[in-house]
Design an enzyme around this catalytic site. Structure first.
Site, mmCIF file in Angstrom:
data_model
loop_
_atom_site.group_PDB
_atom_site.id
_atom_site.type_symbol
_atom_site.label_atom_id
_atom_site.label_comp_id
_atom_site.label_asym_id
_atom_site.label_seq_id
_atom_site.Cartn_x
_atom_site.Cartn_y
_atom_site.Cartn_z
ATOM 1 N N ASP A 103 -1.888 -0.836 5.841
ATOM 2 C CA ASP A 103 -2.223 -0.369 7.186
ATOM 3 C C ASP A 103 -3.719 -0.297 7.439
ATOM 4 O O ASP A 103 -4.139 0.157 8.516
ATOM 5 C CB ASP A 103 -1.622 1.024 7.422
ATOM 6 N N ASP A 124 0.865 -1.171 0.000
ATOM 7 C CA ASP A 124 0.000 0.000 0.000
ATOM 8 C C ASP A 124 0.909 1.231 0.000
ATOM 9 O O ASP A 124 2.120 1.118 0.223
ATOM 10 C CB ASP A 124 -0.889 -0.041 1.248
ATOM 11 N N ASP A 135 -0.192 5.120 1.057
ATOM 12 C CA ASP A 135 -0.432 6.032 2.174
ATOM 13 C C ASP A 135 -0.474 5.257 3.494
ATOM 14 O O ASP A 135 -1.251 4.307 3.633
ATOM 15 C CB ASP A 135 -1.760 6.758 1.995
#
Length: 235
Positions: free
Chosen positions: A177, A15, A17
């Site tokens: 996250d 991922d 961000d």
């Protein structure tokens, strides 16, 4: 590291961000720009940072949820345009890679482990952002939130990235996250790693997301990758 078929892990998908880049300061600045336009108080970093992985709508809902609902969603396009216009023009002002990311990517490259980025950020913004950070220059496969008709938590963007890399999904790790990252990785048949240093709010329950591994720093991923015997048994 090896998968359940005792084959070496061929690729790590990330991922963006909250996993590779700490983009919250610039996303929060865009939110506060919209707040200023609408005479709303600025949102402090400790409030917007945990929601930085939720995209423009998630951030705008911190302030404008009632207004958006009252307008039956008609206000949302205007707010998003104001948000994205400011963000586009100020996309890398305060954004920085997390400590250890450059070393992690260099180590993966040295080990001949392929790397891709799979994000829900629009691909145009992703391509605008990445060139600011030379540590990402060697990453050729980047899948954005609008590269395909579907985005995470659908597994399709992850499977598309694996296909572009020329590797089997079961030979990949996916690191993210957010809950949708773990869901996408599980549904794609990949081992999953939760980046606990990223954007996780007090309302989140990451212990229920079912990630195979959790890391508190990027460097811990290398520790996972190096413990081949334990991983062979657990993946």
């Amino acid at each position: 590291m090896r998968n359940q078929d005792n084959k070496p892990v061929a690729a790590v998908l990330f991922d963006l961000d909250g996993t590779l880049l700490d983009t919250a300061p610039d996303l929060g600045a865009a939110l506060n720009h919209v707040c200023h336009l609408h005479q709303r108080p600025a949102v402090p970093a400790e409030r917007f940072t945990p929601y930085a992985s939720h995209g423009s709508r998630g951030l705008l809902n911190l302030v404008f949820a009632d207004d958006i609902a009252a307008s039956q969603e008609q206000l949302l396009p205007q707010l998003r345009q104001q948000f994205l216009s400011y963000y586009h023009d100020n996309i890398a002002t305060h954004t920085r890679p997390y400590d250890g990311i450059a070393e992690l990517l260099a180590a993966l490259q040295e080990a001949d482990i392929k790397v891709a980025i799979v994000t829900n950020k629009p691909i145009a913004l992703t391509h605008r952002l990445l060139p600011h950070y030379p540590e990402f220059a060697h990453i050729e496969v980047v899948v954005g939130g609008d590269t395909l008709p579907v985005a995470k938590p659908s597994p399709e963007p992850l499977l598309h990235a694996a296909e572009q890399l020329g590797v089997h999904a079961h030979s990949c790790l996916y690191v993210g996250d957010a809950e949708r990252d773990i869901q996408a990785g599980v549904n794609a048949g990949m081992a999953t790693v939760l980046a606990a240093y990223g954007y996780i709010s007090d309302e989140d329950q990451p212990q229920r997301w079912g990630a195979d591994y959790t890391i508190e720093t990027p460097q811990q991923l290398l520790r996972i990758l190096s413990v081949a015997d334990a991983l062979t048994q657990s993946l």
